[in-house]
Design a protein around this motif. Structure first.
Motif, mmCIF file in Angstrom:
data_model
loop_
_atom_site.group_PDB
_atom_site.id
_atom_site.type_symbol
_atom_site.label_atom_id
_atom_site.label_comp_id
_atom_site.label_asym_id
_atom_site.label_seq_id
_atom_site.Cartn_x
_atom_site.Cartn_y
_atom_site.Cartn_z
ATOM 1 N N THR A 60 -26.990 -38.807 -10.133
ATOM 2 C CA THR A 60 -28.074 -39.800 -10.051
ATOM 3 C C THR A 60 -27.508 -41.204 -9.903
ATOM 4 N N SER A 61 -26.437 -41.498 -10.647
ATOM 5 C CA SER A 61 -25.804 -42.820 -10.554
ATOM 6 C C SER A 61 -25.234 -43.052 -9.159
ATOM 7 N N ALA A 62 -24.601 -42.045 -8.588
ATOM 8 C CA ALA A 62 -24.040 -42.178 -7.240
ATOM 9 C C ALA A 62 -25.145 -42.376 -6.210
ATOM 10 N N ARG A 63 -26.268 -41.691 -6.406
ATOM 11 C CA ARG A 63 -27.382 -41.849 -5.468
ATOM 12 C C ARG A 63 -27.979 -43.251 -5.577
ATOM 13 N N VAL A 64 -28.118 -43.737 -6.805
ATOM 14 C CA VAL A 64 -28.656 -45.093 -7.019
ATOM 15 C C VAL A 64 -27.710 -46.146 -6.457
ATOM 16 N N ALA A 65 -26.392 -45.857 -6.526
ATOM 17 C CA ALA A 65 -25.402 -46.806 -6.003
ATOM 18 C C ALA A 65 -25.368 -46.852 -4.485
ATOM 19 N N GLY A 66 -26.118 -45.964 -3.841
ATOM 20 C CA GLY A 66 -26.214 -46.014 -2.380
ATOM 21 C C GLY A 66 -25.367 -45.002 -1.646
ATOM 22 N N SER A 67 -24.871 -43.985 -2.319
ATOM 23 C CA SER A 67 -24.065 -42.959 -1.642
ATOM 24 C C SER A 67 -24.931 -42.168 -0.677
ATOM 25 N N GLY A 68 -24.402 -41.975 0.536
ATOM 26 C CA GLY A 68 -25.113 -41.175 1.518
ATOM 27 C C GLY A 68 -25.063 -39.699 1.166
ATOM 28 N N VAL A 69 -25.812 -38.908 1.929
ATOM 29 C CA VAL A 69 -25.907 -37.482 1.638
ATOM 30 C C VAL A 69 -24.549 -36.799 1.801
ATOM 31 N N VAL A 70 -23.819 -37.138 2.866
ATOM 32 C CA VAL A 70 -22.527 -36.505 3.128
ATOM 33 C C VAL A 70 -21.529 -36.843 2.024
ATOM 34 N N ARG A 71 -21.475 -38.125 1.663
ATOM 35 C CA ARG A 71 -20.568 -38.531 0.584
ATOM 36 C C ARG A 71 -20.981 -37.894 -0.736
ATOM 37 N N LEU A 72 -22.272 -37.800 -0.951
ATOM 38 C CA LEU A 72 -22.772 -37.200 -2.186
ATOM 39 C C LEU A 72 -22.352 -35.731 -2.283
ATOM 40 N N MET A 73 -22.402 -35.030 -1.129
ATOM 41 C CA MET A 73 -22.071 -33.605 -1.123
ATOM 42 C C MET A 73 -20.582 -33.374 -1.311
ATOM 43 N N PHE A 74 -19.764 -34.031 -0.494
ATOM 44 C CA PHE A 74 -18.348 -33.693 -0.420
ATOM 45 C C PHE A 74 -17.471 -34.470 -1.402
ATOM 46 N N VAL A 75 -17.897 -35.663 -1.806
ATOM 47 C CA VAL A 75 -17.068 -36.492 -2.687
ATOM 48 C C VAL A 75 -17.543 -36.436 -4.129
ATOM 49 N N THR A 76 -18.849 -36.437 -4.324
ATOM 50 C CA THR A 76 -19.392 -36.504 -5.674
ATOM 51 C C THR A 76 -19.604 -35.124 -6.299
#
Length: 299
Positions: free
Chosen positions: A192-208
Protein backbone atom coordinates in the motif's frame (compact mmCIF):
# COMPACT_ATOMS: atom_id res chain seq x y z
CA UNK A 1 40.86 -5.47 27.17
CA UNK A 2 37.56 -6.53 28.65
CA UNK A 3 36.43 -10.07 28.41
CA UNK A 4 33.19 -10.27 26.45
CA UNK A 5 31.16 -13.38 26.95
CA UNK A 6 29.65 -14.66 23.73
CA UNK A 7 26.40 -16.48 24.10
CA UNK A 8 25.27 -19.10 21.59
CA UNK A 9 22.57 -16.70 20.40
CA UNK A 10 25.07 -13.94 19.57
CA UNK A 11 26.08 -15.69 16.36
CA UNK A 12 22.81 -17.48 15.65
CA UNK A 13 21.88 -15.22 12.77
CA UNK A 14 24.98 -13.78 11.08
CA UNK A 15 23.03 -12.87 7.94
CA UNK A 16 20.48 -14.15 5.49
CA UNK A 17 22.82 -16.71 3.96
CA UNK A 18 24.06 -17.81 7.37
CA UNK A 19 20.50 -18.08 8.67
CA UNK A 20 19.50 -20.12 5.62
CA UNK A 21 22.40 -22.55 6.12
CA UNK A 22 21.68 -22.74 9.88
CA UNK A 23 18.17 -24.08 9.23
CA UNK A 24 19.06 -26.07 6.10
CA UNK A 25 21.79 -28.12 7.77
CA UNK A 26 19.41 -29.20 10.53
CA UNK A 27 17.83 -31.49 7.95
CA UNK A 28 20.51 -34.15 7.49
CA UNK A 29 18.70 -35.70 4.56
CA UNK A 30 18.78 -32.34 2.79
CA UNK A 31 22.53 -32.02 3.34
CA UNK A 32 23.10 -35.51 1.94
CA UNK A 33 20.87 -34.61 -1.00
CA UNK A 34 22.90 -31.43 -1.54
CA UNK A 35 26.17 -33.39 -1.69
CA UNK A 36 24.72 -35.91 -4.14
CA UNK A 37 23.35 -33.05 -6.24
CA UNK A 38 26.80 -31.42 -6.20
CA UNK A 39 28.32 -34.66 -7.57
CA UNK A 40 25.54 -34.79 -10.15
CA UNK A 41 26.26 -31.20 -11.21
CA UNK A 42 30.01 -31.91 -11.38
CA UNK A 43 29.41 -34.87 -13.70
CA UNK A 44 27.05 -32.76 -15.78
CA UNK A 45 29.76 -30.13 -16.38
CA UNK A 46 32.83 -32.35 -16.61
CA UNK A 47 31.32 -35.70 -17.60
CA UNK A 48 32.98 -36.05 -21.04
CA UNK A 49 36.41 -35.50 -19.44
CA UNK A 50 35.74 -37.75 -16.44
CA UNK A 51 34.26 -40.67 -18.38
CA UNK A 52 36.81 -43.44 -19.09
CA UNK A 53 35.55 -43.92 -22.67
CA UNK A 54 33.63 -42.07 -25.33
CA UNK A 55 29.93 -42.54 -24.58
CA UNK A 56 29.15 -43.60 -28.17
CA UNK A 57 32.26 -45.74 -28.80
CA UNK A 58 31.39 -49.34 -29.57
CA UNK A 59 33.55 -52.25 -28.43
CA UNK A 60 32.23 -54.99 -30.68
CA UNK A 61 34.27 -57.67 -28.97
CA UNK A 62 32.74 -56.86 -25.57
CA UNK A 63 28.98 -56.66 -26.15
CA UNK A 64 26.87 -57.24 -23.04
CA UNK A 65 29.97 -57.70 -20.90
CA UNK A 66 28.98 -57.97 -17.20
CA UNK A 67 30.29 -55.63 -14.45
CA UNK A 68 33.79 -56.21 -13.10
CA UNK A 69 32.63 -58.07 -9.97
CA UNK A 70 30.67 -60.65 -11.96
CA UNK A 71 32.23 -63.62 -13.74
CA UNK A 72 33.38 -62.53 -17.19
CA UNK A 73 33.70 -58.87 -16.17
CA UNK A 74 36.69 -56.66 -16.90
CA UNK A 75 38.29 -53.59 -15.32
CA UNK A 76 38.17 -51.99 -18.78
CA UNK A 77 34.40 -51.70 -18.37
CA UNK A 78 33.70 -51.48 -14.64
CA UNK A 79 29.90 -51.43 -14.96
CA UNK A 80 29.82 -53.61 -18.05
CA UNK A 81 28.71 -52.79 -21.58
CA UNK A 82 25.39 -52.48 -23.41
CA UNK A 83 24.13 -54.56 -26.39
CA UNK A 84 26.27 -52.50 -28.78
CA UNK A 85 29.41 -52.78 -26.66
CA UNK A 86 29.29 -49.21 -25.31
CA UNK A 87 30.72 -48.63 -21.84
CA UNK A 88 27.90 -48.31 -19.29
CA UNK A 89 29.84 -46.17 -16.81
CA UNK A 90 30.75 -43.65 -19.51
CA UNK A 91 27.18 -43.44 -20.75
CA UNK A 92 25.84 -42.96 -17.23
CA UNK A 93 28.33 -40.17 -16.52
CA UNK A 94 27.69 -38.34 -19.79
CA UNK A 95 23.94 -38.95 -19.36
CA UNK A 96 24.03 -36.80 -16.22
CA UNK A 97 24.74 -33.81 -18.49
CA UNK A 98 21.54 -34.35 -20.46
CA UNK A 99 19.42 -34.84 -17.33
CA UNK A 100 20.90 -31.74 -15.69
CA UNK A 101 20.40 -29.75 -18.90
CA UNK A 102 16.76 -30.89 -19.07
CA UNK A 103 16.16 -29.86 -15.45
CA UNK A 104 17.73 -26.42 -15.85
CA UNK A 105 15.99 -25.59 -19.13
CA UNK A 106 12.57 -26.89 -18.08
CA UNK A 107 12.61 -25.13 -14.70
CA UNK A 108 13.85 -21.88 -16.29
CA UNK A 109 11.11 -21.85 -18.93
CA UNK A 110 8.32 -23.02 -16.62
CA UNK A 111 9.29 -20.71 -13.74
CA UNK A 112 9.79 -17.61 -15.90
CA UNK A 113 6.52 -18.00 -17.76
CA UNK A 114 4.63 -19.13 -14.68
CA UNK A 115 5.86 -16.25 -12.51
CA UNK A 116 4.96 -13.63 -15.13
CA UNK A 117 1.49 -15.07 -15.72
CA UNK A 118 0.94 -15.53 -11.98
CA UNK A 119 1.91 -11.92 -11.27
CA UNK A 120 -0.46 -10.71 -13.99
CA UNK A 121 -3.28 -12.85 -12.59
CA UNK A 122 -2.60 -11.64 -9.06
CA UNK A 123 -2.91 -7.92 -9.87
CA UNK A 124 -5.46 -8.14 -12.70
CA UNK A 125 -9.19 -7.45 -12.55
CA UNK A 126 -11.30 -10.38 -11.46
CA UNK A 127 -12.50 -11.29 -14.97
CA UNK A 128 -8.95 -11.58 -16.37
CA UNK A 129 -7.79 -13.46 -13.29
CA UNK A 130 -10.65 -15.94 -13.74
CA UNK A 131 -9.82 -16.53 -17.42
CA UNK A 132 -6.13 -17.15 -16.67
CA UNK A 133 -6.85 -19.52 -13.79
CA UNK A 134 -9.48 -21.50 -15.72
CA UNK A 135 -6.94 -22.07 -18.51
CA UNK A 136 -4.44 -23.29 -15.91
CA UNK A 137 -7.11 -25.58 -14.41
CA UNK A 138 -7.74 -27.10 -17.84
CA UNK A 139 -4.02 -27.84 -18.26
CA UNK A 140 -3.86 -29.36 -14.76
CA UNK A 141 -6.92 -31.51 -15.48
CA UNK A 142 -4.88 -33.65 -17.88
CA UNK A 143 -2.41 -36.26 -16.57
CA UNK A 144 0.96 -34.50 -16.85
CA UNK A 145 2.84 -37.28 -18.64
CA UNK A 146 -0.03 -37.90 -21.05
CA UNK A 147 -0.25 -34.20 -21.93
CA UNK A 148 3.53 -34.02 -22.43
CA UNK A 149 3.35 -37.10 -24.64
CA UNK A 150 0.62 -35.52 -26.79
CA UNK A 151 2.60 -32.29 -27.14
CA UNK A 152 5.76 -34.14 -28.15
CA UNK A 153 3.77 -36.19 -30.65
CA UNK A 154 2.55 -32.93 -32.20
CA UNK A 155 5.96 -31.21 -32.15
CA UNK A 156 7.99 -34.29 -33.08
CA UNK A 157 10.19 -36.64 -31.01
CA UNK A 158 13.36 -34.90 -29.81
CA UNK A 159 14.96 -33.81 -26.56
CA UNK A 160 14.24 -30.14 -27.33
CA UNK A 161 10.55 -30.73 -27.94
CA UNK A 162 10.37 -32.94 -24.84
CA UNK A 163 11.76 -30.07 -22.73
CA UNK A 164 9.23 -27.62 -24.21
CA UNK A 165 6.36 -30.03 -23.54
CA UNK A 166 7.43 -30.69 -19.93
CA UNK A 167 7.84 -26.94 -19.29
CA UNK A 168 4.30 -26.28 -20.54
CA UNK A 169 2.95 -29.05 -18.31
CA UNK A 170 4.75 -27.73 -15.20
CA UNK A 171 3.95 -24.05 -15.79
CA UNK A 172 0.47 -24.01 -14.14
CA UNK A 173 2.03 -24.98 -10.79
CA UNK A 174 4.11 -21.79 -10.83
CA UNK A 175 1.14 -19.71 -11.96
CA UNK A 176 -1.05 -20.88 -9.08
CA UNK A 177 1.74 -20.58 -6.53
CA UNK A 178 2.76 -17.08 -7.64
CA UNK A 179 -0.83 -15.86 -7.81
CA UNK A 180 -1.58 -17.14 -4.31
CA UNK A 181 1.54 -15.41 -2.95
CA UNK A 182 0.67 -12.14 -4.71
CA UNK A 183 -2.89 -12.17 -3.38
CA UNK A 184 -1.47 -12.70 0.12
CA UNK A 185 1.14 -9.95 -0.19
CA UNK A 186 -0.72 -7.21 -2.03
CA UNK A 187 -2.92 -6.39 0.99
CA UNK A 188 0.05 -5.71 3.24
CA UNK A 189 1.16 -2.25 4.35
CA UNK A 190 4.41 -2.13 2.40
CA UNK A 191 2.54 -2.69 -0.89
CA UNK A 192 0.00 0.00 0.00
CA UNK A 193 2.86 2.38 0.83
CA UNK A 194 4.56 1.68 -2.50
CA UNK A 195 1.29 2.26 -4.35
CA UNK A 196 0.70 5.55 -2.50
CA UNK A 197 4.29 6.59 -3.29
CA UNK A 198 3.45 6.34 -6.99
CA UNK A 199 4.91 2.96 -7.99
CA UNK A 200 3.61 1.76 -11.33
CA UNK A 201 2.03 -1.64 -11.83
CA UNK A 202 5.17 -3.20 -13.35
CA UNK A 203 7.43 -1.90 -10.59
CA UNK A 204 4.89 -2.96 -8.00
CA UNK A 205 4.82 -6.51 -9.41
CA UNK A 206 8.50 -7.18 -10.04
CA UNK A 207 10.28 -4.96 -7.49
CA UNK A 208 7.90 -4.71 -4.55
CA UNK A 209 5.86 -7.92 -4.46
CA UNK A 210 7.88 -10.59 -6.29
CA UNK A 211 10.93 -10.67 -3.95
CA UNK A 212 8.62 -11.55 -1.05
CA UNK A 213 7.05 -14.42 -3.02
CA UNK A 214 10.30 -16.18 -3.96
CA UNK A 215 10.60 -18.62 -1.04
CA UNK A 216 7.81 -21.02 -2.11
CA UNK A 217 8.79 -20.59 -5.77
CA UNK A 218 12.37 -21.70 -5.02
CA UNK A 219 11.09 -24.81 -3.27
CA UNK A 220 8.77 -25.53 -6.21
CA UNK A 221 11.70 -25.08 -8.61
CA UNK A 222 13.73 -27.71 -6.76
CA UNK A 223 10.86 -30.20 -6.85
CA UNK A 224 10.14 -29.39 -10.50
CA UNK A 225 13.78 -30.13 -11.31
CA UNK A 226 13.31 -33.74 -10.23
CA UNK A 227 9.92 -33.96 -11.98
CA UNK A 228 11.51 -32.73 -15.21
CA UNK A 229 14.21 -35.41 -15.01
CA UNK A 230 11.59 -38.11 -14.40
CA UNK A 231 9.32 -36.93 -17.22
CA UNK A 232 12.23 -36.61 -19.65
CA UNK A 233 13.32 -40.16 -18.76
CA UNK A 234 9.75 -41.41 -19.24
CA UNK A 235 9.47 -39.73 -22.63
CA UNK A 236 12.88 -41.10 -23.59
CA UNK A 237 11.77 -44.57 -22.55
CA UNK A 238 8.68 -44.23 -24.77
CA UNK A 239 10.84 -43.11 -27.69
CA UNK A 240 9.49 -39.55 -27.66
CA UNK A 241 12.41 -37.81 -25.97
CA UNK A 242 16.13 -37.96 -26.68
CA UNK A 243 16.88 -40.19 -29.65
CA UNK A 244 19.63 -42.86 -29.88
CA UNK A 245 22.60 -42.83 -29.64
CA UNK A 246 22.18 -39.97 -27.11
CA UNK A 247 23.21 -41.37 -23.68
CA UNK A 248 20.12 -40.07 -21.87
CA UNK A 249 19.07 -42.28 -18.97
CA UNK A 250 15.49 -42.85 -20.17
CA UNK A 251 16.67 -43.66 -23.69
CA UNK A 252 19.21 -46.10 -22.23
CA UNK A 253 16.36 -47.90 -20.46
CA UNK A 254 14.37 -48.07 -23.68
CA UNK A 255 17.30 -49.52 -25.60
CA UNK A 256 17.92 -52.16 -22.93
CA UNK A 257 14.41 -53.35 -22.07
CA UNK A 258 14.61 -56.47 -24.27
CA UNK A 259 17.78 -57.54 -22.43
CA UNK A 260 16.36 -57.36 -18.89
CA UNK A 261 16.64 -61.10 -18.26
CA UNK A 262 19.93 -61.64 -20.10
CA UNK A 263 21.86 -58.61 -18.85
CA UNK A 264 20.42 -57.05 -15.67
CA UNK A 265 23.02 -54.26 -15.53
CA UNK A 266 21.90 -52.49 -18.71
CA UNK A 267 18.57 -51.67 -17.03
CA UNK A 268 19.53 -51.55 -13.37
CA UNK A 269 22.25 -48.89 -13.49
CA UNK A 270 20.29 -46.23 -15.46
CA UNK A 271 17.32 -46.87 -13.16
CA UNK A 272 19.50 -46.42 -10.07
CA UNK A 273 20.96 -43.21 -11.53
CA UNK A 274 17.46 -41.77 -12.00
CA UNK A 275 16.34 -42.96 -8.56
CA UNK A 276 19.32 -41.54 -6.65
CA UNK A 277 19.30 -38.21 -8.49
CA UNK A 278 15.57 -37.60 -8.09
CA UNK A 279 15.64 -38.69 -4.43
CA UNK A 280 18.57 -36.36 -3.70
CA UNK A 281 16.82 -33.39 -5.32
CA UNK A 282 13.60 -34.11 -3.41
CA UNK A 283 15.51 -34.31 -0.12
CA UNK A 284 17.21 -31.03 -0.96
CA UNK A 285 13.79 -29.52 -1.75
CA UNK A 286 12.55 -30.52 1.70
CA UNK A 287 15.56 -28.79 3.23
CA UNK A 288 14.88 -25.65 1.19
CA UNK A 289 11.29 -25.65 2.42
CA UNK A 290 12.42 -25.97 6.03
CA UNK A 291 14.98 -23.18 5.64
CA UNK A 292 12.82 -20.72 3.68
CA UNK A 293 9.40 -21.14 5.30
CA UNK A 294 9.20 -18.93 8.42
CA UNK A 295 6.42 -21.09 9.87
CA UNK A 296 8.75 -24.09 10.01
CA UNK A 297 11.65 -22.27 11.68
CA UNK A 298 12.15 -22.85 15.34
CA UNK A 299 12.47 -19.76 17.46
Amino acid sequence: MSNIEHTPDSHARPGRLGEFWFYFRENRGAVIGLWIFAVFAFLAFFGPWVAPHDATEQFRSATLQPPVWQEGGSWTHILGTDPLGRDMLSRLIVGARYSFFVGVVVVSIAATGGIIIGLIAGVSPKWLDSIIMRIMDIVLAFPSLLLALVLVAILGPSLTNAMIAIAIVLQPHYVRLTRASVLSERQKDYVTSARVAGSGVVRLMFVTVLPNCLAPIIVQAALSFSTAILDAAALGFLGMGAQPPTPEWGTMLAEAREFILRAWWVVTFPGIAILVTVLAINLMGDGLRDALDPKLKRS
